[in-house]
Design a protein around this motif. Structure first.
Motif, PDB file in Angstrom:
ATOM      1  N   LEU A 111       0.816  -1.216   0.000  1.00 12.69           N
ATOM      2  CA  LEU A 111       0.000   0.000   0.000  1.00 12.69           C
ATOM      3  C   LEU A 111       0.851   1.269   0.000  1.00 12.69           C
ATOM      4  N   VAL A 112       2.148   1.119  -0.240  1.00 15.73           N
ATOM      5  CA  VAL A 112       3.049   2.272  -0.235  1.00 15.73           C
ATOM      6  C   VAL A 112       3.196   2.816  -1.651  1.00 15.73           C
ATOM      7  N   ASP A 113       2.450   3.865  -1.954  1.00  9.75           N
ATOM      8  CA  ASP A 113       2.612   4.568  -3.221  1.00  9.75           C
ATOM      9  C   ASP A 113       3.481   5.808  -2.985  1.00  9.75           C
ATOM     10  N   GLU A 114       3.616   6.663  -3.999  1.00 12.33           N
ATOM     11  CA  GLU A 114       4.520   7.811  -3.877  1.00 12.33           C
ATOM     12  C   GLU A 114       4.100   8.762  -2.757  1.00 12.33           C
ATOM     13  N   ARG A 115       2.811   9.035  -2.666  1.00 15.41           N
ATOM     14  CA  ARG A 115       2.339   9.931  -1.614  1.00 15.41           C
ATOM     15  C   ARG A 115       2.550   9.325  -0.227  1.00 15.41           C
ATOM     16  N   THR A 116       2.278   8.037  -0.108  1.00 14.78           N
ATOM     17  CA  THR A 116       2.455   7.366   1.185  1.00 14.78           C
ATOM     18  C   THR A 116       3.921   7.326   1.587  1.00 14.78           C
ATOM     19  N   ALA A 117       4.815   7.146   0.612  1.00 12.97           N
ATOM     20  CA  ALA A 117       6.254   7.168   0.911  1.00 12.97           C
ATOM     21  C   ALA A 117       6.652   8.532   1.481  1.00 12.97           C
ATOM     22  N   ASP A 118       6.126   9.599   0.892  1.00 12.07           N
ATOM     23  CA  ASP A 118       6.379  10.944   1.440  1.00 12.07           C
ATOM     24  C   ASP A 118       5.867  11.049   2.871  1.00 12.07           C
ATOM     25  N   ASP A 119       4.670  10.529   3.095  1.00 14.21           N
ATOM     26  CA  ASP A 119       4.065  10.589   4.428  1.00 14.21           C
ATOM     27  C   ASP A 119       4.900   9.823   5.448  1.00 14.21           C
ATOM     28  N   ILE A 120       5.413   8.665   5.057  1.00  8.55           N
ATOM     29  CA  ILE A 120       6.238   7.850   5.954  1.00  8.55           C
ATOM     30  C   ILE A 120       7.505   8.599   6.340  1.00  8.55           C
ATOM     31  N   LEU A 121       8.137   9.248   5.355  1.00  8.38           N
ATOM     32  CA  LEU A 121       9.355  10.005   5.648  1.00  8.38           C
ATOM     33  C   LEU A 121       9.080  11.164   6.594  1.00  8.38           C
ATOM     34  N   ARG A 122       7.941  11.807   6.436  1.00 11.91           N
ATOM     35  CA  ARG A 122       7.612  12.956   7.287  1.00 11.91           C
ATOM     36  C   ARG A 122       7.151  12.548   8.683  1.00 11.91           C
ATOM     37  N   ALA A 123       6.668  11.329   8.824  1.00 11.51           N
ATOM     38  CA  ALA A 123       6.063  10.907  10.095  1.00 11.51           C
ATOM     39  C   ALA A 123       7.082  10.756  11.219  1.00 11.51           C
ATOM     40  N   GLY A 124       8.342  10.526  10.852  1.00 13.10           N
ATOM     41  CA  GLY A 124       9.364  10.449  11.898  1.00 13.10           C
ATOM     42  C   GLY A 124       9.778   9.051  12.306  1.00 13.10           C
ATOM     43  N   PHE A 125       9.542   8.076  11.447  1.00 12.37           N
ATOM     44  CA  PHE A 125      10.012   6.724  11.747  1.00 12.37           C
ATOM     45  C   PHE A 125      11.542   6.692  11.764  1.00 12.37           C
ATOM     46  N   ALA A 126      12.094   5.934  12.709  1.00 16.62           N
ATOM     47  CA  ALA A 126      13.543   5.696  12.721  1.00 16.62           C
ATOM     48  C   ALA A 126      13.905   4.623  11.711  1.00 16.62           C
ATOM     49  N   SER A 127      12.990   3.671  11.497  1.00 11.98           N
ATOM     50  CA  SER A 127      13.251   2.599  10.547  1.00 11.98           C
ATOM     51  C   SER A 127      11.938   2.091   9.961  1.00 11.98           C
ATOM     52  N   VAL A 128      12.030   1.570   8.743  1.00 11.14           N
ATOM     53  CA  VAL A 128      10.902   0.944   8.065  1.00 11.14           C
ATOM     54  C   VAL A 128      11.376  -0.392   7.520  1.00 11.14           C
ATOM     55  N   LYS A 129      10.669  -1.452   7.908  1.00 11.03           N
ATOM     56  CA  LYS A 129      11.005  -2.787   7.395  1.00 11.03           C
ATOM     57  C   LYS A 129       9.916  -3.244   6.436  1.00 11.03           C
ATOM     58  N   ILE A 130      10.345  -3.586   5.238  1.00  6.95           N
ATOM     59  CA  ILE A 130       9.427  -4.110   4.227  1.00  6.95           C
ATOM     60  C   ILE A 130       9.779  -5.572   3.984  1.00  6.95           C
ATOM     61  N   SER A 131       8.782  -6.416   4.028  1.00  5.69           N
ATOM     62  CA  SER A 131       9.014  -7.844   3.805  1.00  5.69           C
ATOM     63  C   SER A 131       9.141  -8.111   2.312  1.00  5.69           C
ATOM     64  N   LEU A 132      10.289  -8.638   1.925  1.00  6.06           N
ATOM     65  CA  LEU A 132      10.521  -9.048   0.545  1.00  6.06           C
ATOM     66  C   LEU A 132      11.204 -10.408   0.605  1.00  6.06           C
ATOM     67  N   TYR A 133      10.506 -11.442   0.185  1.00  8.26           N
ATOM     68  CA  TYR A 133      10.993 -12.805   0.389  1.00  8.26           C
ATOM     69  C   TYR A 133      11.839 -13.322  -0.761  1.00  8.26           C
ATOM     70  N   SER A 134      11.769 -12.657  -1.899  1.00  9.41           N
ATOM     71  CA  SER A 134      12.584 -13.076  -3.044  1.00  9.41           C
ATOM     72  C   SER A 134      12.593 -11.971  -4.082  1.00  9.41           C
ATOM     73  N   LEU A 135      13.720 -11.819  -4.787  1.00  7.29           N
ATOM     74  CA  LEU A 135      13.768 -10.895  -5.917  1.00  7.29           C
ATOM     75  C   LEU A 135      12.999 -11.450  -7.107  1.00  7.29           C
ATOM     76  N   ASP A 136      12.790 -12.761  -7.108  1.00  9.72           N
ATOM     77  CA  ASP A 136      11.934 -13.393  -8.107  1.00  9.72           C
ATOM     78  C   ASP A 136      10.483 -13.143  -7.683  1.00  9.72           C
ATOM     79  N   GLU A 137       9.799 -12.280  -8.404  1.00  9.72           N
ATOM     80  CA  GLU A 137       8.457 -11.870  -7.989  1.00  9.72           C
ATOM     81  C   GLU A 137       7.479 -13.028  -7.946  1.00  9.72           C
ATOM     82  N   ASN A 138       7.680 -14.028  -8.783  1.00 10.09           N
ATOM     83  CA  ASN A 138       6.788 -15.183  -8.780  1.00 10.09           C
ATOM     84  C   ASN A 138       6.888 -15.951  -7.461  1.00 10.09           C
ATOM     85  N   ILE A 139       8.113 -16.065  -6.923  1.00  6.59           N
ATOM     86  CA  ILE A 139       8.296 -16.768  -5.651  1.00  6.59           C
ATOM     87  C   ILE A 139       7.701 -15.956  -4.512  1.00  6.59           C
ATOM     88  N   HIS A 140       7.966 -14.660  -4.493  1.00 10.05           N
ATOM     89  CA  HIS A 140       7.387 -13.799  -3.459  1.00 10.05           C
ATOM     90  C   HIS A 140       5.858 -13.869  -3.499  1.00 10.05           C
TER      91      HIS A 140
END
Length: 340
Positions: A111-140
């Motif tokens: 659900l992270v689009d360009e506007r949401t990415a801006d919002d996340i940066l402004r919100a003040g998070f120290a870190s953001v973890k995104i789950s990515l299980y494989s660079l092969d999109e079919n496996i993920h």
């Protein structure tokens, strides 16, 4: 070892051996919703999302309560999928930063689009973890059971990297190790090094929403085969690429765990002395699988943490043999880890 780390280490030794609780929680998980937009093969939270949810005002009151504890905690906003409640997640982060708390976001990135990415940066998070299980999109996508999930996760990472010009947040990737994606671990390490992301290796565990079963690994189609363990995990231990955030002792434990799931039983679970998990309805637990020790809508966190119910729960969990001991929130160094 820094003073705070030394204090935590010594209190963990005392707590786990004599049943006390000398410190306050160092990790507080805010599960703001059980709702999720994925149907992951290793998880069934999405099947049980009917839990009542606290209001915005109640969550902000929780943050004020946390700040009054007077120690340095990592506060992680998670779910379910927390960005389903985007406005609430961002407001919690903003208020937490105002109170001097270290805020973290754990999201699948869909659900992270360009506007949401801006919002996340402004919100003040120290870190953001995104789950990515494989660079092969079919496996993920197969592991997530949602078409396009891999492309959306990578797009979220690209957007955050592009907008994180001053490196104000740490961007992390959570990679769950399964038999379907382990052969892509080296590519993932290279991807993280190239983009200056931290890679967090996550071991497989029994789904949190179902009743725990002994030897669940035997029937899991995602459990690593021995040849995969030796081929892909052992080199990580020998070389420890700088992109991997897990400490060396933890990588060794993951390696041993996949070879022999019962190997983790030799360790005491430290989660009851370090972690506090707050469910969407305000119920507080000492671990993700634990029993409620009180509700933050009725009592202060410090009162709950030191309550009779908490002491009883620590006593119950003192010799817990569930495999979730291997989870990252519990992996703090114990005496034996200084000699391996």
């Amino acid at each position: 070892m820094r003073l705070n780390s030394l204090r935590r280490y010594l209190s963990n030794i005392a707590d786990s051996n004599i049943g006390t609780c000398l410190s306050v929680p160092s990790y507080i998980g805010l599960i703001i919703t059980k709702k999720c937009n994925f149907r992951c093969l290793h998880c069934d939270v999405w099947q049980n999302n009917s839990l009542d949810e606290m209001t915005r005002e109640q969550w902000l009151k929780v943050l004020a309560d946390i700040s009054a504890i007077g120690d340095r905690q990592i506060i992680e906003i998670s779910g379910g999928e927390p960005m389903i409640k985007k406005d609430l997640s961002l407001e919690i982060a903003h208020e937490g930063r105002r109170l001097g708390l270290e805020m973290s976001l754990n999201t699948n990135g869909a659900l992270v689009d360009e506007r949401t990415a801006d919002d996340i940066l402004r919100a003040g998070f120290a870190s953001v973890k995104i789950s990515l299980y494989s660079l092969d999109e079919n496996i993920h996508d197969k592991l997530r059971d949602v078409s396009g999930a891999g492309a959306k996760a990578k797009n979220a990472l690209d957007l955050l990297k592009k907008k994180n010009r001053n490196n104000q947040i740490k961007i992390e990737i959570g990679m769950l190790l399964t038999s379907l994606n382990i052969d892509g671990i080296n590519d993932m390490v290279g991807y993280c090094q190239e983009n200056q992301f931290d890679l967090i290796i996550q071991p497989l565990d029994c789904s949190l929403e179902r009743s725990y079963q002994e030897n669940w690994q035997a029937s899991s189609g995602l459990w690593l085969k021995k040849e995969q363990i030796e081929k892909y995990l052992w080199p990580l231990i020998k070389n420890k690429p700088r992109a991997i955030k897990n400490p060396p002792f933890y990588l060794k434990l993951i390696y041993q765990y996949y070879l022999d799931p019962n190997s983790i039983n030799k360790r005491k679970c430290l989660a009851p002395y370090n972690d506090l998990i707050i469910a969407p309805n305000g119920d507080a637990r000492l671990c993700f699988r634990g029993e409620s020790i009180g509700n933050i809508g009725e009592k202060k966190i410090k009162e709950i943490w030191q309550s009779k119910e908490a002491r009883q729960e620590r006593k119950r969990l003192r010799f817990c043999q569930k495999s979730c001991k291997i989870a990252g929130c519990n992996m703090r160094r114990q005496i034996r880890d200084f000699f391996c």
